[in-house]
Design a protein around this motif. Structure first.
Motif, short mmCIF file in Angstrom:
data_model
loop_
_atom_site.label_atom_id
_atom_site.label_comp_id
_atom_site.label_asym_id
_atom_site.label_seq_id
_atom_site.Cartn_x
_atom_site.Cartn_y
_atom_site.Cartn_z
N SER A 62 0.89 -1.35 -0.10
CA SER A 62 -0.10 0.15 -0.06
C SER A 62 0.90 1.30 -0.21
CB SER A 62 -1.01 0.03 1.24
OG SER A 62 -0.48 -0.31 2.39
N ARG A 65 2.14 1.69 -3.83
CA ARG A 65 1.19 2.15 -4.53
C ARG A 65 0.87 3.59 -4.40
NH1 ARG A 65 -2.01 -3.36 -5.00
NH2 ARG A 65 -0.81 -4.48 -6.54
N ALA A 66 0.51 3.95 -3.13
CA ALA A 66 0.29 5.26 -2.72
C ALA A 66 1.22 6.19 -3.30
CB ALA A 66 0.18 5.58 -1.10
N LEU A 68 3.50 5.87 -5.56
CA LEU A 68 3.24 5.94 -7.07
C LEU A 68 2.20 6.90 -7.51
CD1 LEU A 68 4.61 2.29 -8.09
CD2 LEU A 68 5.86 4.35 -8.22
N ARG A 69 1.03 6.66 -7.08
CA ARG A 69 -0.12 7.34 -7.32
C ARG A 69 0.12 8.89 -7.11
NH1 ARG A 69 -3.33 3.15 -5.01
NH2 ARG A 69 -3.20 4.43 -3.03
N SER A 70 0.76 9.19 -6.16
CA SER A 70 1.01 10.48 -6.03
C SER A 70 2.20 11.15 -6.66
CB SER A 70 1.22 10.76 -4.36
OG SER A 70 2.51 10.39 -4.11
N PRO A 91 1.35 5.17 -12.77
CA PRO A 91 -0.18 5.93 -12.80
C PRO A 91 -0.19 7.54 -12.70
CG PRO A 91 0.88 5.23 -10.43
CD PRO A 91 1.62 4.62 -11.50
N ALA A 92 1.15 7.94 -12.71
CA ALA A 92 1.05 9.61 -12.72
C ALA A 92 2.45 10.04 -13.58
CB ALA A 92 1.40 9.97 -11.15
N ASN A 94 5.34 9.03 -13.42
CA ASN A 94 6.22 9.16 -12.75
C ASN A 94 7.53 9.05 -13.48
OD1 ASN A 94 3.95 7.17 -11.70
ND2 ASN A 94 4.76 7.76 -9.57
N ALA A 206 2.63 -0.55 -9.95
CA ALA A 206 2.25 0.31 -10.85
C ALA A 206 0.83 0.38 -11.29
CB ALA A 206 3.13 0.64 -12.03
N ARG A 207 0.44 -1.00 -11.55
CA ARG A 207 -0.80 -1.37 -12.19
C ARG A 207 -1.12 -2.66 -11.64
NH1 ARG A 207 -1.89 -0.09 -18.13
NH2 ARG A 207 -1.44 -2.40 -18.14
#
Ligand SMILES: C/C1=C2N=C(/C=C3N=C(/C(C)=C4\N[C@@](C)([C@@H]5N=C1[C@](C)(CCC(=O)O)[C@H]5CC(=O)O)[C@@](C)(CC(=O)O)[C@@H]4CCC(=O)O)[C@@](C)(CC(=O)O)[C@@H]\3CCC(=O)O)C(C)(C)[C@@H]/2CCC(=O)O
Length: 210
Positions: A62, A65-66, A68-70, A91-92, A94, A206-207
């Protein structure tokens, strides 16, 4: 001309591989999200037995993942790791950073009396806070990361510590598991690991899924 019978569809190949891994590997000690990650790591090395050496610190999946999302940057010890990361999965959008061949790296290596792989980390420090670190090749890079953290460097959000080999690989990962300075980590105990497995771990985080 011989007619070869093989699967020609990429997604179908992945699906079949993942199904084989789930049927053959013992993933029973992992949570569902850790099992997804483990499947992809096994896929990258072709060895279902490798799963017994995987260790994920509580909260690792978690946290990674958080981050990477941010939009956290991903710091890699080797270009082989960096090149293995599928940009379309991030996801962003990166940033994926490897500083091994920066002009200063060889000089830093001489200055600190360490490998180029370790020296390259000096150039990460300013942006290390909240990042995702992916070390898949060099044990010296992982040892040096721990030395930087010991000396007060900013903390990444998550560390993927999977250097491979015979000299320092097992020891550097043991050291991370013993004291990660509060940073959640993923390791492969012992000699196994490598750039492909590390890139696969990032791709899974990442996904999820194919
Ligand atoms: C001792 C080193 C080890 N390298 C291993 C395995 C592989 N390394 C490959 C390649 C192409 C590279 N390795 C370097 C990182 C290079 N490798 C080392 C160092 C000498 C020291 C690192 C350490 O011990 O921590 C290191 C050079 C340095 O000064 O840091 C690399 C930078 C060498 C170079 O090209 O200059 C280069 C990385 C290129 C990149 O991607 O950016 C291999 C492909 C080997 C080969 O060429 O035959 C292979 C890849 C394995 C993988 O999955 O990543 C070991 C086995 C990890 C070994 C450390 C442990 C040991 O037991 O010896």
């Amino acid at each position: 001309m011989p007619e070869y019978d093989y699967i020609r569809d990429g997604d179908a190949i992945y699906e079949r591989s993942f199904a084989i891994i789930r049927s053959e590997a013992d993933l029973s000690r992992f949570s569902d999200e850790e099992a997804d990650l483990a499947v992809r790591m096994v896929h990258a090395c072709g060895l279902v037995e490798a799963a017994q050496y995987f260790q994920f610190a509580p909260g690792f999946v978690s946290a990674a993942r958080a981050a990477l999302r941010s939009g956290a940057p991903i710091f890699c010890d080797a270009f082989m790791v960096a090149h293995g990361i599928t940009r379309a999965r991030l996801p962003a959008d990166n940033e994926v950073i490897c500083t091994l061949r920066e002009p200063q790296t060889a000089d830093i290596a001489r200055e600190i009396g360490n490998t180029r792989s370790a020296a390259a980390l000096k150039l990460w420090v300013e942006r290390l806070a909240g990042s995702v670190v992916a070390i898949g090749n060099a044990p010296t890079a992982l040892f040096y990361l721990l030395e930087l953290l010991r000396d007060g460097a900013p903390k990444p959000a998550a560390i993927i510590g999977m250097p491979v080999g015979f000299v320092g690989a097992a020891e550097s990962k043991d050291a991370l598991a013993e004291n990660s300075y509060g940073v959640p980590y993923a390791i492969v105990r012992g000699r196994l690991g490598g750039s492909a497995m590390t890139a696969a771990a990032v791709n899974s985080l990442a996904r999820p899924g194919l």
